[in-house]
Scaffold this active site. Structure first.
Site, PDB file in Angstrom:
ATOM      1  CG  ASP A   1       8.106   1.460  -2.883  1.00  0.00           C
ATOM      2  OD1 ASP A   1       7.953   0.760  -1.866  1.00  0.00           O
ATOM      3  OD2 ASP A   1       7.426   2.482  -3.105  1.00  0.00           O
TER       4      ASP A   1
ATOM      5  NE  ARG B   1      -2.613   5.773   3.131  1.00  0.00           N
ATOM      6  CZ  ARG B   1      -1.771   5.114   2.372  1.00  0.00           C
ATOM      7  NH1 ARG B   1      -0.470   5.290   2.485  1.00  0.00           N
ATOM      8  NH2 ARG B   1      -2.185   4.245   1.482  1.00  0.00           N
TER       9      ARG B   1
ATOM     10  NE  ARG C   1      -0.589   6.561  -5.982  1.00  0.00           N
ATOM     11  CZ  ARG C   1      -0.846   6.437  -4.692  1.00  0.00           C
ATOM     12  NH1 ARG C   1      -0.105   7.038  -3.795  1.00  0.00           N
ATOM     13  NH2 ARG C   1      -1.849   5.705  -4.282  1.00  0.00           N
TER      14      ARG C   1
ATOM     15  N   GLY D   1      -0.139   2.023   3.649  1.00  0.00           N
ATOM     16  CA  GLY D   1      -0.904   1.051   2.860  1.00  0.00           C
ATOM     17  C   GLY D   1      -0.654  -0.353   3.380  1.00  0.00           C
TER      18      GLY D   1
ATOM     19  CB  THR E   1       5.033  -1.570   0.817  1.00  0.00           C
ATOM     20  OG1 THR E   1       4.495  -1.112  -0.432  1.00  0.00           O
ATOM     21  CG2 THR E   1       6.542  -1.673   0.645  1.00  0.00           C
TER      22      THR E   1
ATOM     23  CG  ASP F   1       8.349   5.483   0.826  1.00  0.00           C
ATOM     24  OD1 ASP F   1       7.134   5.250   0.951  1.00  0.00           O
ATOM     25  OD2 ASP F   1       8.808   6.239  -0.031  1.00  0.00           O
TER      26      ASP F   1
ATOM     27  CG  ASP G   1       3.793   0.015  -3.939  1.00  0.00           C
ATOM     28  OD1 ASP G   1       3.001  -0.568  -4.702  1.00  0.00           O
ATOM     29  OD2 ASP G   1       3.479   0.999  -3.246  1.00  0.00           O
TER      30      ASP G   1
HETATM   31  P1  ADP Z   1       3.532   3.943   3.434  1.00  0.00           P
HETATM   32  O1  ADP Z   1       4.141   3.696   4.765  1.00  0.00           O
HETATM   33  O2  ADP Z   1       2.780   2.764   2.909  1.00  0.00           O
HETATM   34  O3  ADP Z   1       4.533   4.519   2.444  1.00  0.00           O
HETATM   35  P2  ADP Z   1       2.377   6.624   3.772  1.00  0.00           P
HETATM   36  O4  ADP Z   1       3.339   7.279   2.851  1.00  0.00           O
HETATM   37  O5  ADP Z   1       0.947   7.033   3.722  1.00  0.00           O
HETATM   38  O6  ADP Z   1       2.364   5.038   3.618  1.00  0.00           O
HETATM   39  O7  ADP Z   1       2.911   6.875   5.258  1.00  0.00           O
HETATM   40  C1  ADP Z   1       2.255   6.288   6.365  1.00  0.00           C
HETATM   41  C2  ADP Z   1       2.288   7.227   7.533  1.00  0.00           C
HETATM   42  O8  ADP Z   1       3.645   7.461   7.929  1.00  0.00           O
HETATM   43  C3  ADP Z   1       1.732   8.614   7.290  1.00  0.00           C
HETATM   44  O9  ADP Z   1       0.341   8.658   7.351  1.00  0.00           O
HETATM   45  C4  ADP Z   1       2.369   9.393   8.427  1.00  0.00           C
HETATM   46  O10 ADP Z   1       1.707   9.128   9.639  1.00  0.00           O
HETATM   47  C5  ADP Z   1       3.758   8.757   8.513  1.00  0.00           C
HETATM   48  N1  ADP Z   1       4.733   9.563   7.764  1.00  0.00           N
HETATM   49  C6  ADP Z   1       4.857   9.691   6.415  1.00  0.00           C
HETATM   50  N2  ADP Z   1       5.839  10.574   6.099  1.00  0.00           N
HETATM   51  C7  ADP Z   1       6.346  11.030   7.270  1.00  0.00           C
HETATM   52  C8  ADP Z   1       7.368  11.969   7.625  1.00  0.00           C
HETATM   53  N3  ADP Z   1       8.063  12.638   6.694  1.00  0.00           N
HETATM   54  N4  ADP Z   1       7.612  12.182   8.943  1.00  0.00           N
HETATM   55  C9  ADP Z   1       6.916  11.517   9.881  1.00  0.00           C
HETATM   56  N5  ADP Z   1       5.938  10.633   9.627  1.00  0.00           N
HETATM   57  C10 ADP Z   1       5.639  10.382   8.343  1.00  0.00           C
END
Ligand code: ADP
Length: 319
Positions: free
Chosen positions: A129, A72, A171, A11, A125, A103, A127
């Site tokens: 968090d 994503r 969330r 995000g 982010t 995260d 958030d």
């Molecule tokens: P944010 O970084 O804002 O928390 P997301 O949770 O959508 O957003 O994570 C962003 C991207 O990071 C995901 O689309 C994926 O490419 C990568 N990612 C998320 N979780 C994992 C994981 N467990 N292992 C490897 N890459 C991950």
């Protein structure tokens, strides 16, 4: 280290641009080449990589969003795809990577680190968090956006003697709801970290009305429940004229505040320093206004903790 990369993922948040600018300028200041990876981990695996110059990051410090775009990329959770990403970095001779995101993005950086590729995470982010930092880039801007909306809604709520339920992002973490609720003088704040009692919410509203209050503002974090459903239930219980406003994605946009620009500049520059010092696998943050960095695996194993003292204070001040 002579060549580093930078990407934004997950995000987006206001302040990612000043963070990218800081990475690029700090690296070039130290005679290190910088490559922008466009479209997060998706862009990484398909090699959407371009060299950035001093001028590439000109005129972005005040802009929301991210000039590197974000995406994503669920397939990045698999080892093969992660190794493909490292292959792309090697093809370009990029020796270290700065990952700006939340995260989920940190988990991607952690995976690359575990495969032996040096990454540094920068918390981007709205958030707030991410463990290992008291503030994330974008949180302050999002808060100010919410406050601006709350103040405007308060005007019309007063004119019409209405109760307003305002749903904000969050969330799993209630930081936006809590800080915006405190700063906006909300009567009630509902956060995912704490249970609520509908009868207690209704009692607070009734008491406020008895002492002559002309409006009530209730801030609900999206992780608690739908603002629309909550308002319906509240109106049925109290008979108060209740309206809802779901702020949605506007909270992720807008020009970053001065505080976010300064934070982004400091954290982005520190990430580059760490890579130059040969310290991969770190997550940068801010604590007591001092820059800190933690092992990214350790940082991710911790849990972000909301400031419950602030929650208590908000209750005491909104009697
Ligand atoms: P944010 O970084 O804002 O928390 P997301 O949770 O959508 O957003 O994570 C962003 C991207 O990071 C995901 O689309 C994926 O490419 C990568 N990612 C998320 N979780 C994992 C994981 N467990 N292992 C490897 N890459 C991950």
């Amino acid at each position: 280290m002579k060549k580093i990369g930078v990407l934004t993922s997950g995000g987006d948040s206001p302040g990612m641009n000043p963070a990218i600018r800081a990475v690029v300028r700090k690296a070039i200041y130290h005679n290190v080449e910088v490559y922008g990876i466009y479209g997060g981990y998706s862009g990484l695996i398909c090699g959407n990589i371009k060299k950035l110059e001093l001028g590439s990051v000109g005129d972005i410090i005040h802009r929301g969003g991210t000039m590197l775009h974000s995406a994503r990329c669920p397939e990045f959770k698999t080892k093969d795809v992660q190794l493909k990403g490292i292959e792309q970095l090697n093809v370009h001779g990029i020796e270290g990577l700065v990952v700006i995101g939340g995260d989920g993005s940190y988990r991607g950086a952690k995976a690359l680190t575990e495969h032996g590729y040096p990454c540094v995470g920068v918390p981007g982010t709205i958030d707030n968090d991410i463990p290992g930092t008291e503030l994330t880039i974008g949180f302050d801007t999002a808060l100010n956006t919410v406050i601006d909306a709350v103040d405007k809604i308060r005007d019309t709520a007063t004119s019409h003697e209405r109760t307003f339920v305002i749903e904000v992002m969050g969330r799993d973490a209630g930081d936006i709801a809590l800080w915006a609720g405190l700063a906006g003088g909300a009567e009630t704040i509902l956060i995912p970290e704490e249970n609520y009692d509908m009868n207690e919410v209704a009692d607070r509203l009734r008491k406020g009305q008895e002492r002559g209050k002309k409006h009530s503002i209730i801030i609900v974090a999206e992780g608690v429940c739908s603002g629309v459903e909550f308002a319906k239930e509240l109106q049925e219980l109290t008979n108060f004229d209740t309206r809802v406003s779901v702020l949605g994605h506007m909270q992720r946009g807008g020009s970053p505040t001065a505080a976010d620009r300064v934070l982004a500049s400091r954290l982005g520059a520190r990430a580059v320093e760490l890579l130059i010092e040969g310290k991969g696998g770190r997550a940068v943050g801010i604590e007591n206004n001092q820059l800190v960095d933690y092992d990214i695996v350790e940082a991710l194993s911790r849990k972000h903790v909301l400031d419950l003292e602030l929650f208590k204070l908000s209750k005491e001040l909104s009697i």
